[in-house]
Design a protein around this motif. Structure first.
Motif, mmCIF file in Angstrom:
data_model
loop_
_atom_site.group_PDB
_atom_site.id
_atom_site.type_symbol
_atom_site.label_atom_id
_atom_site.label_comp_id
_atom_site.label_asym_id
_atom_site.label_seq_id
_atom_site.Cartn_x
_atom_site.Cartn_y
_atom_site.Cartn_z
ATOM 1 N N MET A 135 0.866 -1.089 -0.173
ATOM 2 C CA MET A 135 0.023 -0.204 -0.133
ATOM 3 C C MET A 135 0.780 1.168 -0.154
ATOM 4 O O MET A 135 1.859 1.398 0.855
ATOM 5 N N ARG A 161 -4.897 6.354 0.487
ATOM 6 C CA ARG A 161 -5.191 5.016 0.475
ATOM 7 C C ARG A 161 -6.502 4.850 -0.673
ATOM 8 O O ARG A 161 -6.906 5.734 -0.731
ATOM 9 N N GLY A 192 -3.026 2.233 -4.313
ATOM 10 C CA GLY A 192 -3.473 3.340 -3.586
ATOM 11 C C GLY A 192 -4.671 3.963 -4.432
ATOM 12 O O GLY A 192 -5.339 3.592 -5.204
#
Length: 272
Positions: A135, A161, A192
């Protein structure tokens, strides 16, 4: 990577393992750009050309090559060259890719390459990425923890995110243009928010002569960038200055990030 090995400098058994997959290598033309591979060359073989890159398995760059090998099966053929084979032999990891023709993208104002680049970014956003890990928000947060405190930059990870594949290094050297644009060097892929790759491209456009406003107007063709919170984009720009400023102090990309950040701060949201 300060210098690269020539084909004949690779260990004999490594060369044999490659030729077992390619046929006899008649000529090897070293790549003129890039810095993360101890060996990178177009191999002209009896079975046709192939692009080969890699390095020692105990080098810091080895994880980058493994990253590329992991994501390649998920990438459409019209977006990125196919990974044809991989060799691990005598402490070396080499990847063999489909050899594609093209020139490095021109990102300057008015360039005919810009629509091709936009199409490639759109394709990246449609790829179903590997299992949710790597991530970019986590990576960004860890990297910023090692930098001097910056209130704007510190806000970036919370906005990053998402579940979209992110190339994260869309510089002109990583985009090959012919009748389409294909994206290479996926060593830094992450997962992301969908606006991140367009935002990375804004920096590259500014570095190539666009004003920050022009670059943002170009990126606004992507709905995800257009709808991204203003604070998110400003924080992201500021974070690039933090992360690139020490290691790549005087590069065009770092100066472009500074210019873009100043523009955002002058014309965008205020810290609350």
């Amino acid at each position: 990577m300060s210098s690269r090995l020539d084909w004949q400098e690779l260990p004999a058994d490594v060369r044999k393992a490659v030729e077992d997959r390619t046929g006899l290598v008649r000529n090897a033309e070293s790549a003129s750009v890039g810095r993360n591979s101890a060996f990178a060359a177009s191999l002209h073989t009896t079975d046709g050309p192939v692009f080969c890159k890699g390095g020692p398995t105990d080098s810091p760059q080895a994880v980058m090559h493994r990253n590329e090998a992991e994501v390649n099966p998920f990438l459409p053929a019209e977006l990125a060259p196919r990974l044809l084979w991989r060799v691990e032999q005598d402490g070396w990891l080499l990847l063999g890719f489909e050899h594609v023709s093209g020139r490095h993208a021109d990102l300057s104002p008015g360039s005919p390459d810009l629509p091709f680049v936009a199409s490639a970014i759109e394709k990246i956003g449609t790829v179903q990425p590997p299992a949710a890990r790597r991530m970019i928000a986590d990576h960004w947060e860890a990297a910023l923890a090692n930098e001097p405190a910056n209130e704007w930059a510190a806000r970036a990870p919370r906005h990053m995110r998402g579940a979209t594949l992110v190339h994260s290094d869309l510089n002109p050297l990583n985009i090959l243009v012919s009748d389409t644009a294909r994206v290479v060097d996926w060593a830094w892929w992450r997962i992301g928010a969908a606006w991140i790759d367009p935002a990375f491209t804004v920096v590259r456009l500014v570095a190539e002569g666009h004003s920050p406003r022009q670059a943002e107007e170009w990126a606004a063709q992507f709905e995800e960038f257009r709808k991204a919170p203003a604070e998110a984009v400003t924080a992201f720009a500021a974070s690039l200055v933090c992360l690139w400023g020490r290691k790549f102090t005087h590069t065009a990309a770092t100066e472009a990030a500074r210019t873009w950040t100043e523009h955002r701060k002058a014309n965008g949201p205020r810290l609350r």
